[in-house]
Design a protein around this motif. Structure first.
Motif, PDB file in Angstrom:
ATOM      1  N   ALA A  31       0.835  -1.213   0.000  1.00 29.74           N
ATOM      2  CA  ALA A  31       0.000   0.000   0.000  1.00 29.74           C
ATOM      3  C   ALA A  31       0.862   1.252   0.000  1.00 29.74           C
ATOM      4  O   ALA A  31       0.590   2.232  -0.722  1.00 29.74           O
ATOM      5  CB  ALA A  31      -0.932  -0.013   1.208  1.00 29.74           C
ATOM      6  N   LEU A  32       1.934   1.270   0.819  1.00 29.22           N
ATOM      7  CA  LEU A  32       2.814   2.429   0.899  1.00 29.22           C
ATOM      8  C   LEU A  32       3.572   2.624  -0.417  1.00 29.22           C
ATOM      9  O   LEU A  32       3.750   3.769  -0.876  1.00 29.22           O
ATOM     10  CB  LEU A  32       3.789   2.268   2.069  1.00 29.22           C
ATOM     11  CG  LEU A  32       4.647   3.481   2.426  1.00 29.22           C
ATOM     12  CD1 LEU A  32       3.775   4.707   2.702  1.00 29.22           C
ATOM     13  CD2 LEU A  32       5.515   3.173   3.639  1.00 29.22           C
ATOM     14  N   GLN A  33       4.013   1.554  -1.028  1.00 32.06           N
ATOM     15  CA  GLN A  33       4.697   1.660  -2.321  1.00 32.06           C
ATOM     16  C   GLN A  33       3.781   2.273  -3.369  1.00 32.06           C
ATOM     17  O   GLN A  33       4.214   3.081  -4.195  1.00 32.06           O
ATOM     18  CB  GLN A  33       5.167   0.276  -2.782  1.00 32.06           C
ATOM     19  CG  GLN A  33       6.381  -0.245  -2.015  1.00 32.06           C
ATOM     20  CD  GLN A  33       6.731  -1.670  -2.402  1.00 32.06           C
ATOM     21  OE1 GLN A  33       5.873  -2.422  -2.861  1.00 32.06           O
ATOM     22  NE2 GLN A  33       7.987  -2.049  -2.192  1.00 32.06           N
ATOM     23  N   PHE A  34       2.509   1.901  -3.304  1.00 30.96           N
ATOM     24  CA  PHE A  34       1.547   2.466  -4.252  1.00 30.96           C
ATOM     25  C   PHE A  34       1.391   3.968  -4.031  1.00 30.96           C
ATOM     26  O   PHE A  34       1.337   4.760  -4.989  1.00 30.96           O
ATOM     27  CB  PHE A  34       0.193   1.769  -4.078  1.00 30.96           C
ATOM     28  CG  PHE A  34      -0.857   2.261  -5.024  1.00 30.96           C
ATOM     29  CD1 PHE A  34      -0.893   1.831  -6.347  1.00 30.96           C
ATOM     30  CD2 PHE A  34      -1.811   3.172  -4.587  1.00 30.96           C
ATOM     31  CE1 PHE A  34      -1.868   2.299  -7.208  1.00 30.96           C
ATOM     32  CE2 PHE A  34      -2.782   3.644  -5.454  1.00 30.96           C
ATOM     33  CZ  PHE A  34      -2.814   3.207  -6.775  1.00 30.96           C
ATOM     34  N   LYS A  35       1.332   4.370  -2.753  1.00 35.01           N
ATOM     35  CA  LYS A  35       1.197   5.811  -2.452  1.00 35.01           C
ATOM     36  C   LYS A  35       2.425   6.575  -2.923  1.00 35.01           C
ATOM     37  O   LYS A  35       2.314   7.690  -3.471  1.00 35.01           O
ATOM     38  CB  LYS A  35       1.013   6.004  -0.944  1.00 35.01           C
ATOM     39  CG  LYS A  35      -0.360   5.572  -0.440  1.00 35.01           C
ATOM     40  CD  LYS A  35      -0.462   5.668   1.076  1.00 35.01           C
ATOM     41  CE  LYS A  35      -0.353   7.116   1.540  1.00 35.01           C
ATOM     42  NZ  LYS A  35      -0.514   7.228   3.016  1.00 35.01           N
TER      43      LYS A  35
ATOM     44  N   GLN B 169       8.972   7.156   2.262  1.00 38.84           N
ATOM     45  CA  GLN B 169       9.992   6.146   1.986  1.00 38.84           C
ATOM     46  C   GLN B 169      10.744   5.736   3.258  1.00 38.84           C
ATOM     47  O   GLN B 169      11.213   4.603   3.369  1.00 38.84           O
ATOM     48  CB  GLN B 169      10.970   6.630   0.909  1.00 38.84           C
ATOM     49  CG  GLN B 169      10.301   6.790  -0.452  1.00 38.84           C
ATOM     50  CD  GLN B 169      11.229   6.556  -1.634  1.00 38.84           C
ATOM     51  OE1 GLN B 169      11.106   5.560  -2.328  1.00 38.84           O
ATOM     52  NE2 GLN B 169      12.164   7.479  -1.835  1.00 38.84           N
ATOM     53  N   ASN B 170      10.829   6.627   4.211  1.00 40.93           N
ATOM     54  CA  ASN B 170      11.401   6.251   5.507  1.00 40.93           C
ATOM     55  C   ASN B 170      10.524   5.195   6.191  1.00 40.93           C
ATOM     56  O   ASN B 170      11.026   4.254   6.820  1.00 40.93           O
ATOM     57  CB  ASN B 170      11.545   7.482   6.398  1.00 40.93           C
ATOM     58  CG  ASN B 170      12.694   8.371   5.943  1.00 40.93           C
ATOM     59  OD1 ASN B 170      13.594   7.930   5.225  1.00 40.93           O
ATOM     60  ND2 ASN B 170      12.671   9.645   6.356  1.00 40.93           N
ATOM     61  N   GLU B 171       9.216   5.395   6.064  1.00 45.26           N
ATOM     62  CA  GLU B 171       8.285   4.392   6.608  1.00 45.26           C
ATOM     63  C   GLU B 171       8.460   3.038   5.884  1.00 45.26           C
ATOM     64  O   GLU B 171       8.390   1.978   6.514  1.00 45.26           O
ATOM     65  CB  GLU B 171       6.839   4.872   6.450  1.00 45.26           C
ATOM     66  CG  GLU B 171       6.477   6.058   7.332  1.00 45.26           C
ATOM     67  CD  GLU B 171       5.039   6.503   7.127  1.00 45.26           C
ATOM     68  OE1 GLU B 171       4.248   5.690   6.552  1.00 45.26           O
ATOM     69  OE2 GLU B 171       4.699   7.631   7.507  1.00 45.26           O
ATOM     70  N   LEU B 172       8.699   3.129   4.550  1.00 44.23           N
ATOM     71  CA  LEU B 172       8.875   1.910   3.765  1.00 44.23           C
ATOM     72  C   LEU B 172      10.118   1.143   4.213  1.00 44.23           C
ATOM     73  O   LEU B 172      10.104  -0.082   4.336  1.00 44.23           O
ATOM     74  CB  LEU B 172       8.972   2.256   2.272  1.00 44.23           C
ATOM     75  CG  LEU B 172       9.031   1.070   1.309  1.00 44.23           C
ATOM     76  CD1 LEU B 172       7.764   0.232   1.390  1.00 44.23           C
ATOM     77  CD2 LEU B 172       9.244   1.560  -0.134  1.00 44.23           C
ATOM     78  N   VAL B 173      11.190   1.876   4.484  1.00 41.80           N
ATOM     79  CA  VAL B 173      12.424   1.237   4.965  1.00 41.80           C
ATOM     80  C   VAL B 173      12.164   0.541   6.294  1.00 41.80           C
ATOM     81  O   VAL B 173      12.635  -0.582   6.534  1.00 41.80           O
ATOM     82  CB  VAL B 173      13.550   2.285   5.104  1.00 41.80           C
ATOM     83  CG1 VAL B 173      14.750   1.690   5.845  1.00 41.80           C
ATOM     84  CG2 VAL B 173      13.982   2.798   3.744  1.00 41.80           C
ATOM     85  N   ALA B 174      11.403   1.196   7.149  1.00 41.33           N
ATOM     86  CA  ALA B 174      11.089   0.592   8.445  1.00 41.33           C
ATOM     87  C   ALA B 174      10.276  -0.696   8.270  1.00 41.33           C
ATOM     88  O   ALA B 174      10.507  -1.702   8.974  1.00 41.33           O
ATOM     89  CB  ALA B 174      10.315   1.591   9.299  1.00 41.33           C
TER      90      ALA B 174
END
Length: 793
Positions: free
Chosen positions: A165-169, A236-241
């Motif tokens: 979902a985050l990658q899509f955003k 993207q910081n959230e994605l890394v986490a």
């Protein structure tokens, strides 16, 4: 048995190549290693079980019913997991694949038919431990390449959903920059790319200040900057986490699965051993199928040898089979013959078949092949020259021979190639004689090849020794590669030299140098070879005749069985008919008794008329029952007193019948509408019966002559010498009798003659309603002098 055979013999007899072929048929590294190190066994029961396993596995290959799955060795992975190591997804997938292969075996033997067809293999498969919980965990957690699936845990599934979902955003936000008319002119290209594992957009150098964000890279020319816009940085910081959370969860899953592997260590190792056993059994079966092998007969008592059409499994092209029979009283066989005549191949074939037998392998030979279980197998074949040890060919061979003689005992198989060669012929022959005598005395079974004439004579004179020769065709100057037992081989040097063109002058001079004794020996040998070849041809013809006779006996036994079966059916029908008749009679008698009581009550003329009517009904009923009083019966008939048309009483049916035809043991009898073949012991004679027509009827005319009525019995009739008109009634009678007897074919013996009777009969058979087809007889049945008729069932 550690000293049963050495690696030197394994190589000499080329069993190492058989090992490699077996290894290629395995489905696991464990099975492959076992096949590459396969060695013979000396335990009779173990070998017998191995042979039965190979027979099951061959049948499995013939039916193409099951092929083991290819697996890797899981033992190193189990050991690492047991020591606390974390297995990777790929390593866990190896274990999962192995467990799936185990489940395939288990599923195959759930079928009761498979368990019955392959009982020994089924018994091994039943010992597999399912480890169902572990297997389900592995299947749920890993794909076949070892990648961790979302279904491995609910936490992993949740993390991956958030990540997607985050990658899509992030992509959507970056797409806003690319689609925006404001930012489009700042971009070098309208695309999203990745730098330092983060999504970025390519911005022209001169517009750096117009796009807020973090620069992660620039092009080689410096004209393009790869910028991560500030609104995307946080996402993207959230994605890394989330990626880090995913890695931790995957690590936890791998640790958990590795611990479970360790917990099932003993069961997995046991399954590995069972899988290896099934793998090597199926490899033996596949090799047997490939080479057309048969299970040999294991000779338990004594050391007899019977090789029937044995083939060296590694030979290619046209292969001449080896036939060899050695009884218990023969301990040494000396094979002679020309070079390239097949002596060494015969020697290796004997040794290799012995090794294969004791490894549980089938043999490329007929199923009657029988071999004993040898305690040791020793061989000295080939060039033993050693440059390193400074040994000559003779010294190298002698070193091996000394070791063989010292360790030989009863039950040892010893193979020598060119025994006594490589040194002075006189000394070599003397040594060879002493060695053979020593081994014979020890009870070893020795097969030796040689060119030395003295050894031929020596073997011919010894009680427990026998000569054999490789056959040589003097016309073509080519070896036939056939082994002839009981005779020594000829050198054929002079004959070959003459055929190749050496002058008679030189040949005569050469003969003058020979001792007279040598010439006499060669003459005796030549006569022996000729006799052996004649006996061999006669033996082959006898075997062919015996085989033909056995087939005829089998046909007769089948026909006899069919007749017996048909007779039993007819008897059963007759007894049932008799029971029905008795029931009907009982009912009728009961009705009559009731009517008699009524008549007795009524009295008068009417009752007299009714009584007369009842009397007639009883007479009729008695006739239907075909009853006789005990006083009317005699003893069992003598075959000499029987006549066609004679009335007899059948004890088992309790009825009378009329004899249609008979032999010394049984008769065909008409009972009502039934005809049945019964033994004479079933009959009793009927006294005071009306005289029937005899088997012979005389008609006088002029000087008088006698005509004998032909009796038609059995499944064939001889009508030679009769006309077509005389033959047709007899043929009809034979077909009729055969139909009642349950026979499916009869033979008409009409002879060849002018062919008129044969042609007329066959034209008649074409329209016969009971004939399905007919043909001329085979050579064994009488050829065109016989017509074989098949009867409709």
């Amino acid at each position: 048995m550690a000293d049963l055979i050495t690696e030197r013999e394994i190589k000499i007899l080329e069993f190492d190549e058989i090992r490699r072929q077996l290894a290629d048929y395995t489905a696991s590294p464990m099975g492959r290693e076992c096949m590459l190190n396969l060695s013979p066994n000396a335990d009779y029961k173990v070998i017998e079980n191995l042979q039965k396993e190979s027979s099951e596995a061959k049948l499995l290959s013939v039916k193409n019913a099951f092929t083991p799955s290819t697996v890797e060795d899981i033992l190193p992975l189990i050991s690492r997991a047991d020591k606390g190591s974390i297995l990777t997804g790929a390593e866990l997938a190896v274990i999962s694949t192995f467990m799936k292969a185990v489940h395939r075996w288990q599923h195959f033997f759930k079928d009761i038919d498979n368990s019955l067809l392959y009982p020994r293999m089924a018994e091994l498969a039943k010992r597999f431990k399912a480890c169902e919980q572990l297997y389900r965990e592995l299947v749920k957690s890993l794909d076949q390449d070892g990648n961790i699936l979302d279904s491995a845990s609910s936490a992993l599934s949740s993390i991956r959903r958030k990540t997607h979902a985050l990658q899509f955003k992030i992509r959507d936000k970056l797409d806003e920059y690319i689609r925006s008319p404001l930012y489009r002119r700042y971009l070098q290209e309208s695309l999203v790319t990745i730098r330092s594992n983060r999504f970025v957009i390519p911005v022209k150098q001169e517009y750096r200040q117009q796009v807020d964000g973090v620069v992660h890279d620039q092009s080689a020319s410096g004209a393009t900057l790869f910028i991560e816009p500030l609104p995307v940085v946080r996402m993207q910081n959230e994605l890394v986490a989330l990626h880090k959370e995913e890695e931790k969860e995957i690590e936890r899953i791998l640790i958990d699965l590795s611990l479970k592997i360790s917990g099932e260590k003993e069961l997995l190792i046991s399954n590995r051993e069972l899988y290896t056993s099934l793998d090597i059994i199926t490899a033996r079966g596949r090799l047997s199928f490939k080479m057309g092998g048969s299970e040999p007969v294991l000779i338990r008592d004594g050391f007899r040898v019977a090789i029937k059409n044995g083939i060296h499994p590694l030979l290619t092209g046209e292969r001449v089979p080896l036939n060899l029979e050695l009884e218990e009283d023969v301990r040494t066989l000396v094979i002679t013959g020309p070079n390239t005549g097949g002596k060494t191949v015969a020697l290796k074939t004997i040794g290799l078949l012995a090794v294969m037998t004791q490894c549980g392998l089938h043999l490329p030979a007929e199923k009657e092949t029988g071999l004993p279980v040898f305690r040791k197998i020793r061989a000295d074949i080939g060039d033993e020259q050693s440059i390193v040890q400074s040994l000559s060919t003779f010294s190298g061979h002698m070193k091996n021979i000394i070791e063989i003689v010292d360790t030989a005992e009863s039950g040892t198989l010893v193979l020598f190639d060119e025994l006594g060669a490589g040194t002075d012929p006189s000394e070599g022959s003397a040594l060879a004689m002493a060695i053979l005598e020593e081994l014979t005395g020890k009870g070893a079974l020795t097969v030796a090849t040689t060119h030395i004439n003295e050894l031929k004579l020596f073997a011919q004179m010894q009680k427990r020794m026998q000569n054999a020769a490789m056959e040589f065709d003097l016309e073509t100057l080519e070896p036939t590669y056939r082994l002839l037992q009981g005779i020594p081989g000829q050198s054929n040097a002079f004959h070959i030299a003459r055929r190749l063109g050496l002058s008679e002058q030189i040949l005569e001079k050469a003969k003058s140098f020979l001792h007279r004794a040598h010439d006499q020996v060669e003459s005796v040998i030549a006569q022996l070879v000729e006799d052996q070849q004649r006996y061999s041809r006669d033996s082959e013809q006898a075997a062919l005749d015996r085989s033909r006779a056995e087939l005829l006996i089998q046909d007769l036994e089948r026909e006899q069985s069919l007749i017996k079966s048909r007779r039993d059916d007819i008897l059963k029908e007759a007894r049932e008919e008799a029971r029905q008749l008795v029931r009907k009679t009982k009912t009728t008698v009961d009705d009559m008794i009731k009517e008699i009581r009524i008549l007795k009550t009524e009295g008068g003329s009417q009752s007299l008329a009714g009584a007369e009517r009842l009397r007639q009904d009883i007479i009729k009923l008695r006739q239907e029952m075909n009853q006789v009083d005990e006083d009317d019966l005699g003893d069992s008939p003598d075959p000499a007193e029987l006549l066609v048309g004679m009335e007899v009483y059948i004890q088992s049916l309790r009825q009378k019948g009329e004899i249609i035809s008979f032999t010394e043991q049984e008769a065909l009898v008409q009972v009502g509408v039934l005809r049945v073949n019964l033994p004479l012991t079933e009959f009793k004679t009927v006294k005071n019966q009306v005289s029937k027509k005899s088997k012979e009827r005389s008609v006088s005319s002029g000087g008088g002559y006698s005509v004998r009525k032909e009796e038609v019995t059995g499944s064939s009739i001889d009508i030679r010498g009769l006309t077509l008109e005389e033959s047709i009634p007899l043929v009809d009678k034979l077909i009729d009798n055969a139909l009642w007897a349950g026979l499916n074919r009869v033979e008409l013996i009409h002879g060849k003659g002018t062919g008129k009777l044969k042609t007329g009969l066959r034209d008649y058979l074409k329209t016969h309603k009971l004939v399905s087809r007919f043909r001329g007889g085979s050579s064994a049945e009488g050829g065109e002098g016989v017509t074989v008729v098949e009867i409709k069932s």
